[in-house]
Design a protein around this motif. Structure first.
Motif, PDB file in Angstrom:
ATOM      1  N   CYS A  93     -18.855 -23.947  13.726  1.00 47.97           N
ATOM      2  CA  CYS A  93     -18.620 -23.410  12.350  1.00 47.97           C
ATOM      3  C   CYS A  93     -18.948 -21.945  12.037  1.00 47.97           C
ATOM      4  O   CYS A  93     -18.566 -21.479  11.231  1.00 47.97           O
ATOM      5  CB  CYS A  93     -19.862 -24.248  11.477  1.00 47.97           C
ATOM      6  N   VAL A  94     -19.880 -21.420  13.053  1.00 47.02           N
ATOM      7  CA  VAL A  94     -20.025 -19.998  13.077  1.00 47.02           C
ATOM      8  C   VAL A  94     -18.871 -19.193  13.550  1.00 47.02           C
ATOM      9  O   VAL A  94     -18.564 -18.182  13.039  1.00 47.02           O
ATOM     10  CB  VAL A  94     -21.326 -19.696  13.924  1.00 47.02           C
ATOM     11  N   SER A  95     -18.206 -19.667  14.533  1.00 42.95           N
ATOM     12  CA  SER A  95     -17.234 -18.944  15.444  1.00 42.95           C
ATOM     13  C   SER A  95     -15.636 -19.358  14.610  1.00 42.95           C
ATOM     14  O   SER A  95     -14.880 -18.460  14.919  1.00 42.95           O
ATOM     15  CB  SER A  95     -16.933 -19.440  16.853  1.00 42.95           C
ATOM     16  N   ILE A  96     -15.529 -20.249  13.648  1.00 43.88           N
ATOM     17  CA  ILE A  96     -14.248 -20.614  13.349  1.00 43.88           C
ATOM     18  C   ILE A  96     -13.595 -19.507  12.545  1.00 43.88           C
ATOM     19  O   ILE A  96     -12.300 -19.197  12.673  1.00 43.88           O
ATOM     20  CB  ILE A  96     -14.304 -21.891  12.559  1.00 43.88           C
ATOM     21  N   LYS A  97     -14.305 -18.780  11.772  1.00 40.70           N
ATOM     22  CA  LYS A  97     -13.794 -17.644  10.663  1.00 40.70           C
ATOM     23  C   LYS A  97     -14.438 -16.348  11.148  1.00 40.70           C
ATOM     24  O   LYS A  97     -14.395 -15.504  10.330  1.00 40.70           O
ATOM     25  CB  LYS A  97     -14.016 -18.004   9.492  1.00 40.70           C
TER      26      LYS A  97
END
Length: 217
Positions: A93-97
């Protein structure tokens, strides 16, 4: 949400869930993480890969605690094995955007991370593609001489280290030529704002997680 807040939020949730056992909270976090990833339009292939990658580790923990334990406890085994998915999905969730560059800039501007560390991390991440190309070139050059350098060959890694040292020196000279001085005040090219909504969403999520953690089993 601000990249630093997303990272700190995932870190706090992971630490809290690792200190207190709550299967229901783990499942809720997993479900909401998957829903969040879907709202961010993650590709189905990437989501499937994210869900299948920790399966072996989670199954190993479950089998060890349930099938091979002297006193098997199903709830405890499911709780501990589901933590693997909590850690994986929260980081996803942190890295997706959020790119590594955005996170480094945010940590430097919002959390006052030393610029030397931030620029060092960015340099290390940006040099990875160059190192991959260098390793490929080294292997091809060895094959042209009739020498096959396998993945675990010491010669391959020795040559790669030499390439890395040369690249590090060139990078240091390039930063100095662009006016980088350690400890000096630097201007901000790309500002990473810290909004009131970041504090609000972080507080709400933490409150909900803690309520579930201390009220649900």
């Amino acid at each position: 949400m601000n990249p630093s807040f997303k990272f700190l939020l995932a870190l706090i949730i992971s630490i809290e869930l690792s200190l207190k056992t709550s299967l229901t909270t783990n499942l809720l976090v997993i479900v909401f993480a998957v829903v969040y990833l879907l709202t961010q339009k993650i590709k189905f292939k990437s989501l499937l890969f994210t869900l299948l990658t920790p399966l072996i580790a989670a199954f190993t923990i479950f089998a060890t605690l349930y099938w091979f334990a002297p006193q098997p406890n199903l709830e405890n085994a499911l709780s501990l094995s589901s933590r693997i998915y909590v850690y994986t999905l929260t980081i996803c969730c942190v890295s997706i955007k959020t790119t590594a560059e955005e996170l480094a800039r945010s940590l430097e501007q919002n959390f006052h991370l030393p610029s030397m560390f931030a620029y060092g991390v960015l340099a290390a991440l940006n040099i990875i593609p160059q190192m991959k190309r260098a390793v490929k070139q080294i292997r091809i050059a060895g094959m042209m001489r009739g020498v096959y350098l396998s993945f675990w060959s010491p010669v391959l890694y020795f040559k790669a280290i030499l390439v890395a040292l040369n690249s590090a020196e060139n990078l240091a000279q390039g930063m100095e030529s662009h006016g980088y001085v350690e400890g000096a005040k630097r201007s901000v090219i790309v500002a990473v704002p810290l909004k009131a909504s970041d504090w609000l969403w972080s507080g709400v999520i933490l409150i909900l997680v803690n309520l579930a953690l201390f009220t649900l089993k």
